[in-house]
Scaffold this active site. Structure first.
Site: not given
Length: 635
Positions: A312, A355
Site C-alpha cells: 500500500d 500500489e
C-alpha cells in the site's frame, strides 16, 4: 555451559545481531511468545525501557519480571502449557511511566475493543497445497484475474440475538473458504487479493491502520482458520495475495507507538513522525525497523503460504508524503529495494505488487538493475483516464479520444496491472457503473464494453468485489454486498456476462502470454475520433491472434471497415457485447467473417458495443507434388 547449548546460544545471538543490523526476515522466530515442549518463552525488544514485566491471564495478571540482555531484549520462560492464555507486557519507561502493551510479534490478539495478545501455536495445521506450491509462478506469461475482497463485507451472517446491530456478524475464515472459493472458481478468477488482515482496532480503517503485524485479525476467527482459507484456495487452483501496509501504523497507545518510551519504530523528530492520516511512520533509517517490517512480509509468505503481497501507498515511500516537490525519500527507497530483493531470494515465486500513483522510474525493474524490485505496478493512469473518458457526455468524447490510447505510449516502461479497486467505489467517487455517462440501459451497455476493453488490453487485471454485480451503491465496510441485485435482469445478465468474459480471458493465450512484450499488441484503429471507435490486435507471439474493436459512441456504425488484418483472414466472433443473450439489442452479425484481399472486414458496430474476433490466416496452398514439411536428410 554444555557444548551443544553453547552452540545453540551462539546461533541465536547471531540471528539477533542480524535482526538488529537490518538483515533479518525471520524476526518472528526470535521474538513473541513461543510454546515449547514444557513451557513458553517470551521475548520483546524494548531497549529504552527501565523494566518490563509479563502480565498473563494464566498467572492472574500479576507482574512477572523479565530479564534484559545486553542488546535490549527482555526475556522470560514460564513452565506449563500456556496456549490460549492472554498476555501483555507492562513496560516501565526511563521517565517512570508505566504502560501495558501488546506484543509487537503477537501471533493472535483479542477481538476489538480488547487488546491483549494471545499465546498461539502456529504449528500443527495439515496443509494440502503441495501441488499448487510446486507449480505457482509470478504469472508474467500466465493469466492473472484478481478478485479484491474485504473479508468483513463480502457476505455477512444475520445479526445474532446478542448483536442486534450486526456489528460482529462477520463471516469466519471457514465460511469464506466454504463459499468464496467456489464463487472464485465459478466466476473465473485466478487470484484472490485480501485487503489487510493484520489486527487493527477500527473497522472503518479497512485494516490499513495496523496494530498487530503478525496477527491475523480475530474478527474472522483463528490463525488456523486463515490457513484453511488459503489452503482451500490453493487446492482449487487459486492464488492468494495479501494487502500490506509498510508505511505507517496506528497510534493507539497499547501498540507500537512510543513503545518503550522512546521512538522505537517511528522517527525521533516529531515533525517527521506523523502522516496526514494521523498515523505514525516507520523510520527506515533504523536497522531493526527494516528487519521488523521485512519479517512481517516474510511471515505471511512463509507461515500462511500467501502467494504474494500488494504494498500500500508506495508513492509515500518513494517521495516524502507522496509529494515529488519534497524529493525522493531515500530511506523508503532503500527499504523497498532491500525488502523486495530479500523476499525474492527467499521466495522465488512471490508476486510483489506496488500500489503506486507516482512516476518514480523502474518500479518493476529488478533491484540488480537499479529498480525497486516489484513484479507489477498498478496502472493508475490507465484507470483514471479510462473512467474519466466514460464519464464524459457522448458529444465530448471525440475531443478526449487519446484518454483511451495514451496508456500504450508508456505501457512498456513498467509491468502494469489494471485495477478497478476499492478506492474507486467509496467516499463519494461513485461506483464503476455509476461513473459512466448515460441512462440506465446505456450505462450497462458501456459497462460491458469497458470490461471487454480491460480484459483485452495488455496488463494483468484486478476488480473489487461488487464491481461484478453492477453495484450502484458505494461500498460500505459494515454491510454485505448487494447480492439481491442478481434477481434483477440487468444485473444478473451483466454478472453472467462477466463470468463468460473471465473464462474466455483465461482460455486465450493472446490476452495474457505477451502482456509485457511490445509485439503482443498492435493498434488497428487508433485515431478514429469522429466515430469514437478503437481497435487493436493481441498476439501471443506464436499462433494466436485476436482483434478487439469498440464503439464508445451512441451511434450505430453500419459498414465499419476494420483494417490491418492479414489478407483473406478468417475472423470468428468470440464475443459480442450487443448479443441478445448478453443483454444487447441482438442485432445479427455473422459468426464468421472473412477479410478481403486488403485485410479489411466490414462490421456493423452497435452503439456502445465491443467485439472480440479470432483472426486466422488462410492456409497457404501447397503444390501437390511437394511434401508440406520437407526434411533435411543430409548427413
Amino acid at each position: 555451559m554444555v557444548p551443544g547449548k553453547a552452540a545453540t546460544a551462539m546461533k541465536e545471538e547471531e540471528k539477533l545481531l542480524d535482526y538488529l543490523r537490518g538483515g533479518s526476515l525471520r524476526g518472528w522466530e526470535i521474538f513473541g511468545a513461543h510454546p515449547e515442549l514444557n513451557g513458553t518463552s517470551f521475548a520483546v525488544y524494548a531497549p529504552a525501557a527501565a523494566a518490563v514485566s509479563l502480565i498473563c491471564s494464566a498467572h492472574n495478571w500479576q507482574p512477572l519480571p523479565m530479564e534484559r540482555d545486553q542488546y535490549g531484549v527482555w526475556r522470560l520462560y514460564l513452565e506449563g502449557n500456556l496456549e490460549g492464555a492472554m498476555y501483555k507486557y507492562r513496560v516501565t519507561t526511563a521517565a517512570g511511566e508505566i504502560h501495558d502493551r501488546m506484543d509487537p510479534y503477537a501471533f493472535c490478539c483479542e477481538r476489538r475493543p480488547n487488546t491483549a495478545s494471545i499465546v498461539t501455536r502456529l504449528e500443527g495445521y495439515q496443509w494440502g497445497d503441495e501441488a499448487w506450491l510446486s507449480r505457482r509462478s509470478r504469472c508474467h506469461d500466465r493469466p492473472m484475474n484478481i478478485y479484491e475482497v474485504h473479508a468483513g463485507s463480502w457476505r455477512r451472517n444475520p445479526p445474532a440475538a446478542d448483536d442486534p446491530k450486526g456489528e460482529n456478524n462477520f463471516y469466519s475464515y471457514h465460511q469464506l473458504a466454504e463459499e468464496l472459493v467456489p464463487y472464485l472458481q465459478e466466476m473465473g478468477y485466478t487470484h484472490l487479493e485480501l485487503m489487510p488482515l493484520m489486527e487493527h482496532p477500527l473497522d472503518a480503517s479497512w485494516g490499513y491502520q495496523v496494530t498487530g503485524y503478525f496477527a491475523p485479525t480475530s474478527r474472522y476467527g483463528s490463525p488456523k482458520g486463515l490457513m484453511e482459507l488459503v489452503d482451500r484456495c490453493h487446492q482449487a487452483g487459486i492464488g492468494v495475495l495479501l494487502d500490506f501496509v509498510p508505511l505507517h501504523f496506528v497510534r493507539d497507545f497499547y501498540a507500537l507507538h512510543l513503545y518503550d518510551g522512546s521512538c522505537l519504530y517511528e522517527p525521533d523528530r516529531e515533525e517527521e513522525r506523523y502522516t496526514q492520516w494521523g498515523t505514525a511512520l516507520f523510520d527506515f533509517t533504523k536497522p531493526h525497523v527494516l528487519s521488523f517490517v521485512k519479517s512481517a512480509l516474510d511471515f505471511w509468505l512463509s507461515v500462511y503460504h500467501f502467494d504474494g503481497i500488494r504494498y500500500d501507498a508506495v508513492a509515500n515511500l518513494v517521495y516524502r508524503d507522496g509529494n515529488t516537490d519534497r524529493g525522493v525519500n531515500e530511506p523508503g527507497v532503500w527499504f523497498l529495494k532491500n525488502a523486495n530483493f530479500a523476499l525474492h531470494q527467499a521466495h522465488c515465486c512471490a508476486i510483489l505488487i506496488a500500489e503506486d500513483s507516482s512516476t518514480y522510474p523502474k518500479v518493476t525493474a529488478p533491484v540488480e538493475y537499479g529498480g525497486l524490485g516489484f513484479d507489477y505496478k498498478w496502472a493508475m493512469g490507465w484507470m483514471h483516464d479510462t473512467l474519466d473518458y466514460l464519464a464524459l457526455p457522448f458529444e465530448y468524447r471525440s475531443d478526449s479520444h487519446n484518454k483511451l490510447t495514451f496508456a500504450m505510449s508508456y505501457f512498456h516502461s513498467e509491468n502494469f496491472l489494471l485495477p478497478f479497486s476499492h478506492d474507486e467505489v467509496v467516499h463519494g467517487k461513485r461506483t464503476i457503473i455509476d461513473k459512466i455517462w448515460g441512462i440506465f440501459e446505456e450505462k450497462f451497455a458501456q459497462l460491458k464494453s469497458l470490461y471487454l476493453f480491460m480484459f483485452t488490453h495488455p496488463g494483468k487485471k484486478l476488480n473489487f468485489m461488487g464491481n461484478d454485480l453492477g453495484e450502484f451503491k458505494e461500498w460500505d465496510e459494515s454491510k454485505a454486498l448487494g447480492w439481491n441485485l442478481l434477481q434483477y435482469p440487468a444485473h444478473d445478465c451483466f454478472h453472467r456476462y462477466l463470468r463468460q468474459l473471465h473464462h474466455l480471458y483465461c482460455r486465450e493465450p493472446a490476452l495474457w502470454k505477451a502482456d509485457y512484450h511490445p509485439q503482443g499488441f498492435r493498434w488497428l484503429d487508433v485515431d478514429n475520433r469522429s466515430q469514437s471507435v478503437f481497435a487493436y490486435e493481441r498476439w501471443d507471439l506464436a499462433d494466436s491472434h485476436l482483434a478487439a474493436v469498440f464503439n464508445f459512441s451512441e451511434h450505430l456504425w453500419e459498414g465499419y471497415m476494420l483494417r490491418g488484418l492479414p489478407p483473406l483472414a478468417v475472423c470468428t466472433v468470440l464475443l459480442n457485447t450487443d448479443a441478445l443473450e448478453l443483454g444487447g439489442s441482438g442485432r445479427e452479425i455473422p459468426a464468421v467473417l472473412q477479410a478481403d484481399d486488403h485485410g479489411q472486414v466490414k462490421l456493423d458496430l452497435a452503439p456502445f458495443a465491443g467485439m472480440l474476433l479470432r483472426v486466422e490466416e488462410p492456409e497457404a496452398d501447397q503444390p501437390e507434388d511437394e511434401p508440406q514439411h520437407p526434411q533435411n536428410t543430409s548427413l
